[in-house]
Design a protein around this motif. Structure first.
Motif, PDB file in Angstrom:
ATOM      1  N   MET A 123       0.838  -1.205  -0.149  1.00 15.22           N
ATOM      2  CA  MET A 123       0.109   0.013  -0.140  1.00 15.22           C
ATOM      3  C   MET A 123       0.780   1.289   0.007  1.00 15.22           C
ATOM      4  O   MET A 123       1.961   1.192   0.652  1.00 15.22           O
ATOM      5  N   ALA A 157      -3.289   7.709   8.331  1.00 10.45           N
ATOM      6  CA  ALA A 157      -2.060   7.960   9.002  1.00 10.45           C
ATOM      7  C   ALA A 157      -2.001   6.650  10.118  1.00 10.45           C
ATOM      8  O   ALA A 157      -2.898   6.108  10.513  1.00 10.45           O
ATOM      9  N   GLU A 158      -0.741   6.216  10.492  1.00  9.76           N
ATOM     10  CA  GLU A 158      -0.676   5.155  11.315  1.00  9.76           C
ATOM     11  C   GLU A 158      -1.355   5.711  12.664  1.00  9.76           C
ATOM     12  O   GLU A 158      -1.365   6.711  12.840  1.00  9.76           O
ATOM     13  N   SER A 171      -1.322   6.932  16.027  1.00  8.25           N
ATOM     14  CA  SER A 171      -0.618   8.028  16.749  1.00  8.25           C
ATOM     15  C   SER A 171      -0.228   7.305  18.226  1.00  8.25           C
ATOM     16  O   SER A 171      -1.016   6.899  18.860  1.00  8.25           O
ATOM     17  N   ARG A 196       4.171  14.920  10.585  1.00  7.44           N
ATOM     18  CA  ARG A 196       3.835  14.327   8.829  1.00  7.44           C
ATOM     19  C   ARG A 196       4.519  15.255   8.025  1.00  7.44           C
ATOM     20  O   ARG A 196       5.149  14.785   7.150  1.00  7.44           O
ATOM     21  N   HIS A 246      -7.148   6.014  -2.247  1.00  8.79           N
ATOM     22  CA  HIS A 246      -6.645   5.887  -1.005  1.00  8.79           C
ATOM     23  C   HIS A 246      -5.419   5.041  -1.034  1.00  8.79           C
ATOM     24  O   HIS A 246      -5.028   4.155  -0.087  1.00  8.79           O
ATOM     25  N   VAL A 264     -14.421  17.355  -3.564  1.00  6.76           N
ATOM     26  CA  VAL A 264     -13.006  16.871  -3.421  1.00  6.76           C
ATOM     27  C   VAL A 264     -12.284  17.793  -2.594  1.00  6.76           C
ATOM     28  O   VAL A 264     -11.196  17.704  -1.668  1.00  6.76           O
ATOM     29  N   ALA A 302     -10.206  17.653   0.827  1.00  9.07           N
ATOM     30  CA  ALA A 302      -8.664  17.741   0.832  1.00  9.07           C
ATOM     31  C   ALA A 302      -8.188  18.733   1.904  1.00  9.07           C
ATOM     32  O   ALA A 302      -7.201  18.579   2.765  1.00  9.07           O
ATOM     33  N   ARG A 346      -8.537  17.188   5.065  1.00  8.01           N
ATOM     34  CA  ARG A 346      -7.432  16.223   5.484  1.00  8.01           C
ATOM     35  C   ARG A 346      -6.019  16.839   5.496  1.00  8.01           C
ATOM     36  O   ARG A 346      -5.279  16.368   6.279  1.00  8.01           O
ATOM     37  N   SER A 395     -16.227   7.607   0.564  1.00  7.32           N
ATOM     38  CA  SER A 395     -15.030   7.477   0.437  1.00  7.32           C
ATOM     39  C   SER A 395     -14.198   8.712   0.796  1.00  7.32           C
ATOM     40  O   SER A 395     -13.123   8.596   1.193  1.00  7.32           O
ATOM     41  N   ALA A 409     -14.092   9.194   4.398  1.00  9.58           N
ATOM     42  CA  ALA A 409     -13.168   8.203   5.003  1.00  9.58           C
ATOM     43  C   ALA A 409     -11.697   8.691   5.017  1.00  9.58           C
ATOM     44  O   ALA A 409     -11.141   8.437   5.955  1.00  9.58           O
ATOM     45  N   SER A 410     -11.455   9.256   3.726  1.00 10.71           N
ATOM     46  CA  SER A 410     -10.017   9.705   3.600  1.00 10.71           C
ATOM     47  C   SER A 410      -9.908  10.693   4.803  1.00 10.71           C
ATOM     48  O   SER A 410      -8.568  10.787   5.147  1.00 10.71           O
ATOM     49  N   LEU A 428      -9.657   8.709   8.205  1.00 13.78           N
ATOM     50  CA  LEU A 428      -8.412   7.756   8.609  1.00 13.78           C
ATOM     51  C   LEU A 428      -7.108   8.690   8.622  1.00 13.78           C
ATOM     52  O   LEU A 428      -6.280   7.939   8.778  1.00 13.78           O
ATOM     53  N   ALA A 429      -7.350   9.838   8.328  1.00  8.42           N
ATOM     54  CA  ALA A 429      -6.031  10.613   8.302  1.00  8.42           C
ATOM     55  C   ALA A 429      -5.782  11.162   9.871  1.00  8.42           C
ATOM     56  O   ALA A 429      -4.826  11.879  10.161  1.00  8.42           O
ATOM     57  N   GLN A 430      -6.946  10.907  10.792  1.00  3.53           N
ATOM     58  CA  GLN A 430      -7.044  11.220  12.047  1.00  3.53           C
ATOM     59  C   GLN A 430      -5.708  10.940  12.921  1.00  3.53           C
ATOM     60  O   GLN A 430      -5.632  11.009  14.071  1.00  3.53           O
ATOM     61  N   GLY A 431      -5.418   9.539  12.640  1.00  4.08           N
ATOM     62  CA  GLY A 431      -4.311   8.959  13.368  1.00  4.08           C
ATOM     63  C   GLY A 431      -4.851   7.888  14.371  1.00  4.08           C
ATOM     64  O   GLY A 431      -4.355   7.620  15.404  1.00  4.08           O
ATOM     65  N   ASP A 432      -6.281   7.561  14.143  1.00  2.00           N
ATOM     66  CA  ASP A 432      -6.944   6.671  14.997  1.00  2.00           C
ATOM     67  C   ASP A 432      -6.927   7.113  16.303  1.00  2.00           C
ATOM     68  O   ASP A 432      -7.042   6.493  17.344  1.00  2.00           O
ATOM     69  N   PRO A 474     -11.303   0.062  -1.810  1.00  2.00           N
ATOM     70  CA  PRO A 474      -9.806   0.798  -1.721  1.00  2.00           C
ATOM     71  C   PRO A 474      -9.908   1.238  -0.208  1.00  2.00           C
ATOM     72  O   PRO A 474      -8.838   0.999   0.538  1.00  2.00           O
ATOM     73  N   VAL A 475     -11.194   1.823   0.311  1.00  2.00           N
ATOM     74  CA  VAL A 475     -11.235   2.020   1.774  1.00  2.00           C
ATOM     75  C   VAL A 475     -10.924   0.795   2.735  1.00  2.00           C
ATOM     76  O   VAL A 475     -10.339   0.783   3.680  1.00  2.00           O
ATOM     77  N   SER A 495      -9.514  -1.890   1.905  1.00  2.00           N
ATOM     78  CA  SER A 495      -8.278  -2.406   1.994  1.00  2.00           C
ATOM     79  C   SER A 495      -7.194  -1.456   2.743  1.00  2.00           C
ATOM     80  O   SER A 495      -6.224  -2.177   3.475  1.00  2.00           O
ATOM     81  N   ARG A 496      -7.438  -0.101   2.861  1.00  2.00           N
ATOM     82  CA  ARG A 496      -6.801   0.623   3.564  1.00  2.00           C
ATOM     83  C   ARG A 496      -6.975   0.447   4.891  1.00  2.00           C
ATOM     84  O   ARG A 496      -6.021   0.400   6.004  1.00  2.00           O
TER      85      ARG A 496
END
Lengths: 200, 713
Positions: free
Chosen positions: A1, A31-32, A34, A50, A176, B83, B87, B90, B112, B115-116, B119-123, B154-155, B157-158
């Motif tokens: 990926m 992102a992985e 944190s 980042r 993605h 978009v 962006a 994100r 999607s 989600a982008s 998912l960029a929040q670092g969980d 793809p989401v 998969s990510r």
């Protein structure tokens, strides 16, 4: 990926160190987690990290590209006269791959595949076990699409205020960060659909 | 292409002040509420640039952020605007001010986009799990005539890449159903469990891909795709066989045909690597002789395609990653192939240096260590030879792989000279030969190429590689090998390919490594006495390798003693003494017949100190040394020496001479200070104030001061 995609400036190998290597566009795909950080403003520090990681990659790509240019004795980027409408022979552009050790700058080890076109560098930051051949051809495809669609070789054109175009290309050809197996016919169809739905 | 205009645009974006930014945010908010046309697009593009141009956080008005988030779920809104909103959000991430959720999204495409951002929040707030659950829900409830759910794959998969455990939490049958429909391969027919069915279908698909891979693609672009698919298909088969060994038999018959095919077509070698990986993982179980593949990988590929940066990297990585899996025979083959692997490094040094530093320890072997050290020192020479090899073998019509700006007719002639063939042949060998060839005749002939950028880049990498080599070899070297390596270091320090600054950097490493070898094996100095005497017998050796020389003399002083080796005799000490004394005389005592040869002051002081150390062990020599040292008092005070030594250096030398002389007046103290036994070097000795060395030194320096006060001038 793919972990990240970036576009940055490339300076000629023999120029004095004027200016900086600038990241013109970057996208980190997910992102992985944190690390647990009890201090306040953790989110901001993460973002700062980042951005700095991406800049570190850009600088390394620039350096690798310059070294390759010098080693292969190719004329410097400035001197290369490029007629705007002629397609850029991307197969002959400087390109390469190198590894990033764990912690430097990302937590996990990654691999960087890069491509230099005149004064722009394109790079994909991959997981260590990705299909390099696919990544290489994807990168070339992305570069070609962006150069064509944004007419980046025309003097005066820039991608700084057209990030939406880059996002549009990425969402179709690297959604993605997923590397896709696309045959020529499919690429053409996607490209047509993109041109149709995206005003220039 | 990056113009002053763009630089200024970036600058503006960075420098925009808070107040102005908030005004701009208000404008954006207004536009988002009223109109979603070109003016909004323009404003959003600017906002994106402002946010992304700086690594520091930009605080946007809450209204603006809320509107950006809300726009993502609007039913009628151009993709361009959505978009851009995604962006921007994100680019701001990770951020604690986002309240985005998947719940309000209306289409898979919107999901999607959302989600982008999430998912960029670092969980930080379990975003990954929330997104994955929402995606599963949508997939499960899909309608036959519903919207195309392709954007969600793809989401998925990510999400699986970010948090592999999420899949375990869900019922996988629906997921696999979706995946199967994407694969759209022929159904296996029999009733299989979903997991088994997935594997069977995947196997069939890969088999078909591999079978089709030898057909020519109609379009050029598709031939690249074909190769990538081939690589992927082999990788998937590898995974399948690891999960379920019952696939092995069928996979092998499928891959057998592939083996024969690869290597014919120039572009196909990339697939050799996953194939080799497959056999490495499963070859033993399948009792397959994969020797031919590894031979191809280690022998043919590097010598034929060293100039391809991608292949060079992949081969090196293959070796690095799989070291734990190599059986002794394969490891042996790898070790013997080091001259070939070095070609990859010599040609592509910037990206491969780090890889080889990691790989080198596995390649080092006591039986090939000497040959390897020579090869490492001659690596820039190898780069030049590879360049010449390409020049002489490539047809004129092909795009040159070498540096066309460098014209080297002389070197090319030398490359083709039949008399030099054996040397070039040795340099370009594919396997360790067990013997070494002196390449000195080549250095001169390859001199014009020393200015070539690729050669210079390789030369810069060598010191790092030498460090990696020595740190490994010292662990496997026995006494005899240590001696050989030390001799090699001495010999080669004077025989190097003349790339600018190469000699200086290599000397630095070799000097410190020589000392490390001596420290590891103190009897080295004694065992190499003959060679060392020869070295210190000639003043020209000072000039050609001063740093190395200093280390050697220092090592003599440190290790030529009975405590280091019982075989050390008084005669030997005297012999060294005489040689060093003669040398010191030559560089410091002026004669009417000749000018003083150039000599760095460090060499003078180390010579004096070493002579003193030797004298402290063979005390008959003390009067001789003292006499000499007293003569040193006039160094720099006559025209002959003052022209060679600067005043500060001369003074340092004189001071040292005085200190050493003072020390020699108390021979037992001198012995204690200059030739301490092993126990004395223990830290304990220095912490115990009753027995400590500092006490001895303090006493001595007080005595020296008193002495100095009594001396005239």
């Amino acid at each position: 990926m793919v972990h990240a995609f970036l576009i940055h400036t490339l300076r000629t190998p023999n120029a004095e160190a004027t200016g900086f290597c600038r990241v013109l566009y970057s996208c980190v795909f997910g992102a992985e987690k944190s690390p647990d950080d009890p201090r306040p403003h953790g989110a901001e520090r993460d973002r700062l990290l980042r951005k700095e990681q991406i800049l570190a990659v850009a600088r390394q790509v620039e350096s690798m590209c310059q070294l390759q240019q010098l080693a292969s004795g190719r004329p410097s980027l400035d001197l290369q006269t490029q007629i705007c409408d002629e397609p850029v022979p991307l197969h002959e552009s400087p390109h390469g791959v190198f590894g990033l050790a764990a912690g430097d700058p990302f937590r996990e080890p990654h691999t960087v595949v890069w491509l230099g076109v005149l004064s722009l560098g394109f790079a994909l930051v991959l997981d260590a076990h990705d299909n390099l051949l696919l990544a290489e051809s994807t990168l070339r495809l992305l570069a070609r699409l962006l150069l064509d669609h944004l007419r980046l070789l025309t003097p005066g054109s820039s991608l700084l205020l057209r990030a939406d175009h880059v996002e549009g290309v990425l969402s179709r050809f690297l959604p993605h960060g997923q590397l896709l197996f696309l045959n020529d016919q499919f690429v053409q169809a996607l490209e047509k659909e993109f041109s149709a739905s995206w005003p220039r | 292409m990056f113009s002053a205009g763009e630089e200024s645009l970036l600058h503006q974006a960075r420098e925009i002040q808070d107040e102005e930014l908030q005004r701009f945010c208000s404008r954006v908010s207004k536009l988002l509420q009223e109109d979603l046309g070109p003016a909004t697009v323009d404003a959003l593009q600017r906002l994106f640039l402002i946010i992304s141009a700086t690594k520091y956080v930009r605080r946007l008005e809450k209204t603006c952020v809320d509107l950006l988030q809300a726009t993502l779920s609007l039913p009628t809104c151009s993709e361009q605007v959505q978009v851009l909103c995604a962006a921007i959000l994100r680019e701001m991430s990770p951020s604690d001010s986002l309240t985005l959720s998947c719940d309000h999204t209306q289409t898979p495409h919107q999901l999607s986009l959302v989600a982008s951002v999430l998912l960029a929040q670092g969980d930080r707030r379990e975003e990954v799990r929330r997104v994955s659950q929402h995606v599963f829900t949508v997939l499960e409830s899909r309608q036959p005539e519903g919207p195309n759910l392709r954007p969600l794959l793809p989401v998925l998969s990510r999400v699986m890449g970010l948090a592999p455990g999420t899949l375990q939490e869900e019922d996988k049958s629906e997921l696999e159903g979706s995946t199967l429909s994407v694969l759209s391969a022929a159904s296996a027919g029999r009733q299989l469990l979903p997991q088994e069915r997935l594997r069977e279908v995947a196997f069939q698909y890969c088999k078909r891909l591999i079978e089709q891979s030898n057909r020519r693609a109609l379009r050029k672009g598709d031939s690249d795709l074909q190769k990538a698919c081939l690589v992927e298909a082999v990788r998937v088969l590898d995974v399948l066989c690891r999960q379920d060994p019952s696939f092995l038999y069928r996979s092998l018959s499928c891959l057998k045909a592939l083996r024969g095919q690869l290597g014919q077509d120039p572009g196909s070698e990339r697939a050799l690597l996953p194939l080799a990986q497959f056999f490495l993982n499963h070859g033993a179980a399948a009792a397959v002789d994969s020797e031919a593949i590894y031979q191809h990988l280690f022998t043919r590929l590097p010598s034929e395609r060293f100039y391809s940066p991608m292949l060079a990297f992949e081969v090196t990585r293959f070796c690095r990653n799989n070291l734990p899996l190599f059986d002794p025979q394969l490891l042996g083959l790898l070790k013997l192939s080091f001259p070939n692997l070095f070609k990859l490094l010599a040609w592509n040094s910037p990206p491969l240096t780090a890889e080889f530093v990691a790989l080198l320890p596995a390649l080092v072997d006591a039986s090939t260590a000497v040959e390897m050290l020579h090869s490492l020192l001659d690596l820039p020479c190898l780069t030049a030879a590879l360049d010449l090899h390409l020049r002489s073998s490539q047809t004129p019509s092909e795009r040159p792989l070498w540096d066309p700006s460098l014209r080297t007719p002389g070197s090319l002639e030398a490359f083709r000279d039949p008399q030099l063939q054996p040397l070039f042949h040795y340099l370009l060998r594919t396997k360790a030969s067990g013997s070494t060839e002196r390449l000195v005749p080549l250095y001169q002939l390859l001199q014009p190429m020393a200015g070539c950028a690729r050669v210079a880049q390789c030369a810069q990498a060598v010191p790092t590689l030498l460090q990696a080599f020595f740190s490994t070899v010292t662990q496997v070297a026995d006494g005899a090998l240590t001696n050989q390596l030390a001799l090699l270091v001495l010999e080669r320090s004077d025989a190097l390919y003349h790339v600018p600054q190469y000699q200086a950097h290599v000397h630095r490493v070799l000097s410190s490594q020589f000392l490390a070898l001596c420290k590891q094996k103190p009897s080295l100095v004694l065992e190499l006495a003959r060679e060392l005497l020869e070295l210190v017998g000639s003043v020209s050796n000072i000039q050609s390798r001063a740093g190395m020389f200093t280390c050697v003399v220092w090592a003599i002083g440190e290790y030529l003693s009975v405590t280091c080796d019982r075989r050390c005799t008084v005669e030997l000490i005297n012999k060294f003494f005489e040689a060093l004394e003669a040398l010191l005389f030559e560089v410091t005592q002026s004669r009417p017949s000749a000018d003083l040869p150039w000599c760095p002051p460090q060499v003078v002081t180390v010579l004096m100190t070493t002579l003193t150390k030797l004298a402290s062990r063979s005390q008959d020599l003390i009067p001789r040394v003292s006499l000499f040292l007293s003569k040193m008092r006039t160094l720099g005070q006559n025209p002959a020496t003052s022209s060679v030594y600067r005043e500060e250096d001369a003074e340092a030398i004189r001071t040292r001479a005085t200190e050493l002389r003072a020390l020699l007046r108390m021979p037992s103290v001198a012995q204690f200070v200059l030739s301490p036994s092993a126990e004395v070097c223990q830290p304990r000795y220095h912490r115990d104030t009753n027995t400590a060395l500092p006490l001895a030194l303090r006493t001595v320096s007080r005595l020296v001061e008193r002495e100095a006060g009594l001396l005239p001038g």
